[in-house]
Each structure stands twice: as structure tokens, then as C-alpha cells.
Motif scaffolding. Structure first.
Motif, PDB file in Angstrom:
ATOM      1  N   VAL A 256       1.137  -1.070   0.354  1.00 55.70           N
ATOM      2  CA  VAL A 256      -0.315   0.088   0.103  1.00 55.70           C
ATOM      3  C   VAL A 256       0.936   1.046  -0.172  1.00 55.70           C
ATOM      4  N   HIS A 257       0.665   2.175  -0.955  1.00 54.39           N
ATOM      5  CA  HIS A 257       1.521   3.188  -1.241  1.00 54.39           C
ATOM      6  C   HIS A 257       1.023   4.225  -1.177  1.00 54.39           C
ATOM      7  N   LEU A 258       2.099   5.805  -1.432  1.00 55.15           N
ATOM      8  CA  LEU A 258       1.166   6.919  -1.720  1.00 55.15           C
ATOM      9  C   LEU A 258       1.417   7.033  -2.899  1.00 55.15           C
ATOM     10  N   THR A 259       0.775   7.812  -3.896  1.00 58.01           N
ATOM     11  CA  THR A 259       0.523   8.269  -5.136  1.00 58.01           C
ATOM     12  C   THR A 259      -0.370   8.982  -4.960  1.00 58.01           C
ATOM     13  N   LEU A 260       0.482   9.983  -6.073  1.00 59.53           N
ATOM     14  CA  LEU A 260      -0.029  11.785  -6.414  1.00 59.53           C
ATOM     15  C   LEU A 260      -0.753  11.994  -7.585  1.00 59.53           C
ATOM     16  N   ASP A 261      -2.264  12.714  -7.989  1.00 58.98           N
ATOM     17  CA  ASP A 261      -2.601  12.285  -9.138  1.00 58.98           C
ATOM     18  C   ASP A 261      -0.871  13.695  -9.339  1.00 58.98           C
ATOM     19  N   LEU A 262      -2.031  14.427 -11.042  1.00 62.84           N
ATOM     20  CA  LEU A 262      -1.050  15.953 -11.544  1.00 62.84           C
ATOM     21  C   LEU A 262      -1.401  16.370 -11.151  1.00 62.84           C
ATOM     22  N   SER A 263      -2.248  16.731  -9.834  1.00 64.88           N
ATOM     23  CA  SER A 263      -3.125  18.215  -9.559  1.00 64.88           C
ATOM     24  C   SER A 263      -1.763  17.515  -7.222  1.00 64.88           C
ATOM     25  N   GLY A 264      -1.907  17.221  -7.632  1.00 65.84           N
ATOM     26  CA  GLY A 264      -0.918  17.125  -6.170  1.00 65.84           C
ATOM     27  C   GLY A 264      -1.892  16.279  -4.933  1.00 65.84           C
ATOM     28  N   GLN A 265      -3.660  15.446  -5.515  1.00 71.20           N
ATOM     29  CA  GLN A 265      -4.361  14.697  -4.890  1.00 71.20           C
ATOM     30  C   GLN A 265      -2.908  13.828  -5.088  1.00 71.20           C
ATOM     31  N   ALA A 266      -3.167  12.953  -3.140  1.00 73.54           N
ATOM     32  CA  ALA A 266      -2.508  11.609  -2.686  1.00 73.54           C
ATOM     33  C   ALA A 266      -4.257  11.008  -2.409  1.00 73.54           C
ATOM     34  N   ARG A 267      -3.494   9.609  -3.054  1.00 76.07           N
ATOM     35  CA  ARG A 267      -4.683   8.313  -2.664  1.00 76.07           C
ATOM     36  C   ARG A 267      -3.388   7.123  -2.872  1.00 76.07           C
TER      37      ARG A 267
END
Length: 367
Positions: A256-267
Motif C-alpha cells: 500500500v503506497h502513496l501516489t499523487l495525481d497531477l493536481s497533487g491529490q493523494a491516493r
């Protein structure tokens, strides 16, 4: 019976990359897609991460095509204006017992040609990611993120500009081979029979079933199909990280890792759950398990901000408890059937490797 030069089955990122490369190599290409839009399966349900090539066995197709694909992908995105960011990621050892595993990842990455990793200790980590709690971390500057839909639209545009046709709502029901090529039975609103000189099976989750449905000697060599669901949770508000954060990998996935979308939102995600058939259900009760996993490296997580997001399914060709399999790109040299290429087990890093896979397939067709 209608005829075609090359038929690519599946309009996900892999199929579109194959179609684009084949069209660029001078082939007449038809893409057939079961759904009524492109990229509705694996390609729209992943982390959208551009992987550097850290994890895969040296010499494997995954390692070779990931490293080559990453280089091709950054160049392509820059050339075609596809949104992306080379944000970097940290692979973290949250406790001392994981330090050897972290060093093993660094060694494997080096053998794969990834030579720009940097190892940080706890004090250095605190300087640039103060919310992260870890004994050590590997910084991978080459890791990034990409707009997967924008990438697919660019690939489709490139292919169509060279004459490629796209047939949506056109499921391949079965097929066979004869002396003049591969004959496909196409369903949908206008069922038809189609003979092609070459068929590229890039059907993602359905690739194994389709490999068996095209009745010929190659169908007996199709692997077993297994499915691993990975759930993602979104995070309301802004997470205090500027890079992707990955734990030490777990069986079946990267943890389970943290990724960011291009707007900086975390998932956060994905986890790993073996299932009998593709199913995109997200169980909100998994929140507690996610929170426990994340707190191994982010103790200050506010679990109430975790919200069920979406799920993806990986097309595995090995089952639980087995070492991950390599990509299988089965062409005539492997199965002995002219004009047929099956793409099996194209899971992560498939998005990263997509352009390299397309080039590889085009080379097989034109060799």
C-alpha cells in the motif's frame, strides 16, 4: 469474408501502443474493442505511475521493457504534450529489519540499469519529507506520474493519422487459423467473420480466455488466468508529501503506497486480494487495514480522511504463493502458429512499458 492486414484486439494502453507502432512501421491496422470506449479496463484503474525499473529480475522482459519504456514514455509525453511529472519516489524501510530488503532493491535496480538511486538515512529523510517515519529510504528520481487517458488519446491519434481504424463494441468471440491467416469471429451489433494476416491479442484481463478461444496449436500453450484485485483509497485534503512513497514490496504487489495525481491529490493503494473473476467492488471496511499499513511510515495519518476510491484488477498468470511471472509475449517462435501474438500477464509495469511493448510487437510482425 472481410480481410485485414493486422488486427489488434483491445484498445487499452498496450493495444493502442501496439497499433501505433505497427502503423508507424507501415502496417494497415484495425483495432477491435469489446467496450464502447477505449481504455475502460486495466488502463483506467491503476496508479498512473511511470516506474523506473527497480523491482524486476535482471534480464526479464519486465526489467528490459520497463527501463526502455520509461525512457520512451518521457520522451513521447514531452513531444506530444501528454501531461506528466517526474516527481520521484521514496522506497522506505520503516524498521531496521527491512534494511537488507532495501539494499536488495538497490542492487537489483543497478543490475537493471537504474543508476541514479540515492540512499538516505533517518536524519536526511527528515529534511525533505518531515512527515515520513523511516529508518532509511531509496530515492528514485526517474519515477513519475502520467495522465493515462491523455496518453491513450495521443496513441490513438497517432495510429489513426496513419490509417488505423477503431471498431468499438466489437467483441472477439472466438477464431481459428487456416492457411491464409487467423480467422476471427466478431460479435456486437454487426457480427462478422474477419481474416487477418496478423492478430495481436492485447485483451488484458481476457487475454488468456481469448488465447484459448482462438482454436489452434497455440491455444494449448495459454497459461492459467488468475486475478488480483487492488483497492485504492483517496485522501481528503492535502497530504504532506511531495514525492510518491512506497513500502517494501509484498507478495503479489508493491504494498500500500502513496501516489499523487497531477493536481497533487493523494491516493493510497493498491492492496492485494485474490479473486475468482474480475470484480471492482471497494469494501469500505478495508479502511482500517489501509490505515494500519500507512501508519508504518506515516504515523500521523488521519484515518477519517481516507475515502473508498476505486479498484483495479491485475491479470496474473500465476496464483497466490508463487513468484510473480514475467510478461509473456508469445509469438510464432514460441507457439509455432504464423500470424498470432498473445500478450499474457501484462500487469505492472505495463503502463510504463507500453511503448517498448509496442515496438517489440512491431518488430516481431515485421521481422
Amino acid at each position: 469474408m472481410e480481410t485485414a492486414d493486422v488486427v489488434v484486439i483491445g484498445a487499452g494502453v498496450i493495444g493502442l501502443a501496439c497499433a501505433s507502432a505497427l502503423a508507424a512501421a507501415g502496417r494497415d491496422v484495425l483495432i477491435v474493442e469489446r467496450e464502447h470506449c477505449i481504455g475502460s479496463g486495466i488502463s483506467s484503474r491503476n496508479s498512473e505511475v511511470i516506474h523506473a525499473g527497480l523491482y524486476y529480475p535482471p534480464g526479464s522482459l519486465k526489467a528490459q521493457l520497463c527501463v526502455e519504456g520509461r525512457q520512451r514514455l518521457y520522451a513521447y509525453c514531452a513531444q506530444r504534450g501528454v501531461a506528466h511529472a517526474r516527481c520521484g519516489k521514496l522506497v522506505v524501510a520503516s524498521r531496521e529489519a527491512q534494511l537488507d530488503a532495501l539494499q536488495a532493491i538497490a542492487g537489483r535496480a543497478h543490475r537493471n540499469g537504474v543508476d541514479n538511486l540515492r540512499l538516505f538515512g533517518r536524519a536526511e529523510i527528515a529534511e525533505f519529507e518531515p512527515a515520513l517515519d523511516a529508518e532509511a529510504a531509496l530515492l528514485s528520481p526517474s519515477t513519475g506520474i502520467v495522465d493515462s487517458h491523455g496518453l491513450m488519446m495521443a496513441l490513438l491519434g497517432d495510429a489513426e493519422s496513419r490509417g488505423t481504424m477503431l471498431a468499438l463494441g466489437s467483441p472477439v468471440i472466438g477464431g481459428n487459423t487456416d492457411g491464409d491467416g487467423v480467422v476471427l469471429e466478431i460479435g456486437g451489433e454487426a457480427p462478422t467473420m474477419l481474416r487477418a494476416r496478423w492478430v495481436i491479442n492485447s485483451a488484458g484481463l481476457d487475454a488468456v480466455a481469448l488465447g484459448r478461444a482462438i482454436r489452434c496449436a497455440a491455444s494449448t500453450q495459454a497459461p492459467e488466468a488468475h486475478f488480483a484485485r487492488g483497492v485504492y483509497f483517496s485522501y481528503s485534503g492535502k497530504a504532506p508529501f511531495s514525492r510518491l512513497i512506497y513500502p517494501i514490496p509484498e507478495p503479489g504487489g508493491l504494498g500500500v503506497h502513496l501516489t499523487l495525481d497531477l493536481s497533487g491529490q493523494a491516493r493510497f493503494g493498491p492492496d492485494v486480494e485474490w479473486i475468482d473473476r474480475p470484480d471492482y467492488h471497494v469494501d469500505p471496511s478495508r479502511t482500517a487495514r489501509f490505515a494500519t499499513a500507512i501508519r508504518n511510515w506515516w504515523p500521523a495519518l488521519d484515518a477519517e480522511r481516507l475515502q473508498p476510491g476505486y479498484a483495479g484488477v491485475r491479470p496474473k498468470i500465476v496464483g497466490p504463493g508463487q513468484a510473480d511471472a514475467d510478461f509473456r509475449i508469445d509469438g510464432p517462435a514460441r507457439h509455432g502458429v504464423a500470424g498470432l501474438i498473445h500478450l499474457y500477464g501484462i500487469e505492472s509495469p505495463g503502463l510504463t512499458a507500453s511503448l517498448a511493448i509496442g515496438a517489440h510487437v512491431a518488430k516481431l510482425v515485421n521481422s
